[in-house]
Design a protein around this motif. Structure first.
Motif, short mmCIF file in Angstrom:
data_model
loop_
_atom_site.label_atom_id
_atom_site.label_comp_id
_atom_site.label_asym_id
_atom_site.label_seq_id
_atom_site.Cartn_x
_atom_site.Cartn_y
_atom_site.Cartn_z
N GLU A 115 0.71 -1.35 0.14
CA GLU A 115 -0.13 0.04 0.08
C GLU A 115 0.81 1.16 0.08
OE1 GLU A 115 -3.24 0.56 -0.23
OE2 GLU A 115 -3.44 -1.69 -0.47
N LEU A 116 1.93 1.18 0.78
CA LEU A 116 2.84 2.37 0.87
C LEU A 116 3.45 2.72 -0.58
CD1 LEU A 116 4.47 1.46 4.30
CD2 LEU A 116 2.76 3.02 3.85
N ILE A 117 3.63 1.65 -1.23
CA ILE A 117 4.14 1.69 -2.72
C ILE A 117 3.09 2.10 -3.69
CG2 ILE A 117 5.22 0.48 -4.66
CD1 ILE A 117 6.60 -1.32 -2.69
N TYR A 118 1.83 1.68 -3.47
CA TYR A 118 0.82 2.08 -4.38
C TYR A 118 0.43 3.55 -4.05
CZ TYR A 118 -0.43 -3.05 -4.77
OH TYR A 118 -0.25 -4.47 -5.03
N HIS A 119 0.87 4.16 -3.00
CA HIS A 119 0.68 5.53 -2.51
C HIS A 119 1.88 6.32 -2.53
CE1 HIS A 119 -2.94 3.76 -0.54
NE2 HIS A 119 -3.59 4.95 -0.65
N GLY A 120 3.02 5.83 -3.61
CA GLY A 120 3.86 7.03 -3.90
C GLY A 120 5.35 6.41 -3.51
N ALA A 121 5.55 5.45 -2.70
CA ALA A 121 6.92 5.33 -2.21
C ALA A 121 7.49 4.50 -3.36
CB ALA A 121 6.82 4.40 -0.89
N ASP A 122 8.89 5.02 -3.44
CA ASP A 122 9.64 4.33 -4.49
C ASP A 122 10.47 3.00 -3.80
OD1 ASP A 122 9.38 6.05 -6.77
OD2 ASP A 122 10.68 7.57 -5.52
N ARG A 123 10.68 3.43 -2.70
CA ARG A 123 11.34 2.33 -1.59
C ARG A 123 10.87 2.23 -0.22
NH1 ARG A 123 17.35 3.52 -2.19
NH2 ARG A 123 17.02 4.21 -4.27
N VAL A 124 10.46 1.20 0.43
CA VAL A 124 10.23 1.15 1.69
C VAL A 124 11.23 0.26 2.51
CG1 VAL A 124 8.22 0.16 3.05
CG2 VAL A 124 7.69 0.97 0.80
N PHE A 125 11.65 1.04 3.48
CA PHE A 125 12.58 0.19 4.36
C PHE A 125 11.72 -0.39 5.40
CE2 PHE A 125 14.88 3.48 2.33
CZ PHE A 125 16.05 2.72 1.84
N LEU A 126 11.90 -1.72 5.69
CA LEU A 126 10.88 -2.48 6.74
C LEU A 126 11.39 -2.97 7.75
CD1 LEU A 126 8.24 -3.59 6.96
CD2 LEU A 126 8.92 -5.58 5.59
N TYR A 127 11.47 -2.51 9.01
CA TYR A 127 11.83 -3.15 10.08
C TYR A 127 10.96 -4.09 11.00
CZ TYR A 127 15.87 0.12 9.82
OH TYR A 127 17.03 0.88 9.58
N ASP A 128 11.01 -5.35 10.48
CA ASP A 128 9.77 -6.22 11.20
C ASP A 128 10.43 -6.95 12.12
OD1 ASP A 128 7.69 -8.07 11.29
OD2 ASP A 128 7.35 -8.09 9.28
N ASP A 129 10.24 -6.70 13.51
CA ASP A 129 10.86 -7.54 14.63
C ASP A 129 9.80 -7.42 15.97
OD1 ASP A 129 14.15 -7.60 15.53
OD2 ASP A 129 12.63 -7.48 17.11
N PRO A 130 9.74 -8.42 16.54
CA PRO A 130 8.65 -8.44 17.46
C PRO A 130 9.10 -7.64 18.62
CG PRO A 130 9.55 -10.67 17.20
CD PRO A 130 10.53 -9.82 16.33
N SER A 131 10.19 -6.96 18.92
CA SER A 131 10.59 -6.04 19.62
C SER A 131 10.12 -4.73 19.09
CB SER A 131 12.12 -5.77 19.86
OG SER A 131 12.63 -5.27 18.79
N LEU A 132 9.65 -4.39 17.97
CA LEU A 132 8.93 -3.13 17.63
C LEU A 132 7.61 -3.34 17.35
CD1 LEU A 132 11.53 -2.87 14.63
CD2 LEU A 132 11.59 -1.38 16.91
N GLN A 133 7.07 -4.38 18.13
CA GLN A 133 5.44 -4.63 17.94
C GLN A 133 4.60 -3.17 18.77
OE1 GLN A 133 3.23 -7.45 17.50
NE2 GLN A 133 1.58 -6.43 18.02
N GLU A 134 5.09 -3.05 19.80
CA GLU A 134 4.76 -1.85 20.77
C GLU A 134 5.51 -0.41 20.22
OE1 GLU A 134 1.92 -1.70 22.13
OE2 GLU A 134 1.50 -3.99 21.99
N PHE A 135 5.00 0.42 20.27
CA PHE A 135 5.89 1.65 20.32
C PHE A 135 6.92 2.00 21.37
CE2 PHE A 135 6.62 6.57 20.91
CZ PHE A 135 7.40 6.67 19.53
N ASN A 136 8.05 1.84 21.08
CA ASN A 136 9.00 1.91 22.23
C ASN A 136 9.80 3.30 21.47
OD1 ASN A 136 11.69 2.42 23.35
ND2 ASN A 136 11.37 0.26 24.42
N VAL A 137 9.76 4.52 22.28
CA VAL A 137 10.62 5.59 21.38
C VAL A 137 11.95 5.15 21.05
CG1 VAL A 137 10.84 6.96 23.44
CG2 VAL A 137 10.47 8.00 21.31
N LEU A 138 12.68 4.67 22.20
CA LEU A 138 14.08 4.63 22.16
C LEU A 138 14.48 3.64 21.18
CD1 LEU A 138 15.26 5.09 26.07
CD2 LEU A 138 14.93 6.66 23.98
N HIS A 139 13.73 2.60 20.74
CA HIS A 139 14.00 1.41 19.90
C HIS A 139 13.78 1.84 18.59
CE1 HIS A 139 13.11 -2.11 22.76
NE2 HIS A 139 14.30 -1.56 22.95
N TYR A 140 12.42 2.81 18.23
CA TYR A 140 12.33 3.23 17.09
C TYR A 140 13.26 4.46 16.75
CZ TYR A 140 7.51 1.20 16.21
OH TYR A 140 6.55 0.53 16.07
#
Ligand code: FAD
Length: 342
Positions: free
Chosen positions: A56-81
């Motif tokens: 969807e991000l690509i369909y809405h205009g992104a040329d490249r999507v950098f994806l960080y997919d990790d269980p530790s990022l499931q909940e927003f933790n400002v320092l991890h993000y």
């Protein structure tokens, strides 16, 4: 580092439970426009766990999507993000980095900017870019009485948070192609653990409502908000408020419309007993259709309203309620013809 080494526009894709926040699609719309203007690419960074909206991000205009997919990022933790984004920005060197001015964006953006030793313009309501790739950041200043245009030609990346609902969403085009690049999150122990997330149990946000009926200081007492609520309920809308009645605790802050509250863009906005200060208008003037009810014909709200009723709200609203109730069973509720056009 020379500013010529920085290239492209990067957007932070905010998500919750894998669902991308709509402000992301608004940022992609503006980001695409600016990237095309300077002939560079549009990147997006998405962090979370088990996310499915990458296409969807690509369909809405992104040329490249950098994806960080990790269980530790499931909940927003400002320092991890922050750590992941700072690493990515140092690697990819985007010229411009945009976040939504949501609770998450407002918490994350300044930390990322401080770590990158760059500046950030918060709460922009409009953006553009010049031929040199300088971001033109427009936001209300001096209590909303002027619109400031801010340029940061010496800082890279140029960072801004942008209010939700002030920009058009990018058009969805399923024929667009782009690249999804998986990144490894180098998470450090921040000693912060998210143990549980509790959803707010209030009446919810007014930002996504199609119809908003707002009350202001024209109301004599807190109990009189009942009339505003009744109209909102009958129209299946949400209740909005000007700041003074929020400050007086007649209603929760999540209902406040304006410069220091929410920016809304409903199909219909009904302002009852609201004068139309610049600060209030800053949050609702992009509504599709505005109706104002005010006793004072010189109230500034009438300059923004498509329909104005110079009336006492305590007389007009009960009549409106009765009329809607009388017409129940019909498909639409219409306002009586005693309207006075300003
Ligand atoms: C930094 C800053 C940020 C701010 N942010 C916000 C913000 O986010 N949102 C916001 O709303 N304000 C904000 N304000 C406050 C703003 O300046 C105004 O004070 C406020 O919007 C006024 O609210 P109001 O229109 O309800 O009240 P008033 O300006 O007092 O207007 C009340 C209106 O009701 C009318 N009226 C009275 N009785 C009746 C009746 N019986 N029937 C019909 N009409 C009636 C009057 O004619 C009058 O026009 C901010 C101010 C500052 C300095």
């Amino acid at each position: 580092m020379s500013s010529s080494e920085y290239e492209g526009v990067m957007v932070f894709a905010q998500q919750k439970d894998g669902k991308v926040h709509p402000v992301t699609y608004e940022l992609l719309g503006k980001g695409r426009e600016m990237a095309d203007k300077i002939g560079e690419s549009l990147f997006c960074v998405l962090l979370g766990s088990g996310m499915e909206e990458v296409d969807e991000l690509i369909y809405h205009g992104a040329d490249r999507v950098f994806l960080y997919d990790d269980p530790s990022l499931q909940e927003f933790n400002v320092l991890h993000y922050k750590k992941c984004i700072v690493d990515l920005v140092e690697e990819e060197k985007p010229k411009i980095f945009l976040l939504g001015a949501t609770t998450i964006g407002r918490s994350l953006g300044p930390r990322v900017a401080a770590a990158l030793r760059t500046g950030l313009t918060a709460d922009c309501t409009s953006l553009d870019v010049d031929e040199e790739g300088n971001l033109i950041q427009i936001r209300p200043a001096f209590s909303g009485s002027v619109m400031a245009t801010i340029k940061t030609p010496k800082s890279r990346p140029q960072m801004a948070t942008v209010r939700y609902r002030v920009m058009e969403e990018a058009k969805r085009d399923t024929s667009r192609r782009g690249e999804a690049i998986k990144k490894r999150a180098r998470i450090e122990d921040t000693r912060i653990r998210v143990l549980e997330r509790k959803e707010f149990e209030g009446e919810g946000s007014i930002v996504d409502a199609d119809i908003i009926v707002s009350g202001g200081r024209g109301l004599k007492k807190a109990e009189d908000l009942r009339i505003i609520r009744e109209v909102a309920d009958l129209l299946k809308g949400a209740v909005g408020a000007s700041r003074p009645i929020v400050d007086d605790r007649w209603i929760g802050r999540q209902h406040q419309v304006g410069l220091s509250g929410n920016t809304v863009r409903p199909k219909l906005y009904i302002a009852c007993g609201i004068s139309g200060s610049v600060q209030h208008l800053a949050g609702m003037r992009n509504s599709n259709f505005i109706i104002a009810i005010n006793k004072d014909p010189s109230a500034p709200i009438f300059k923004e309203a498509h329909y104005g009723f110079v009336e006492d709200l305590y007389e007009l609203l009960p009549e409106l309620i009765a009329e809607i109730k009388r017409r129940r069973g019909m498909k639409t509720a219409c306002i009586t013809e005693r309207s006075m056009r300003i």
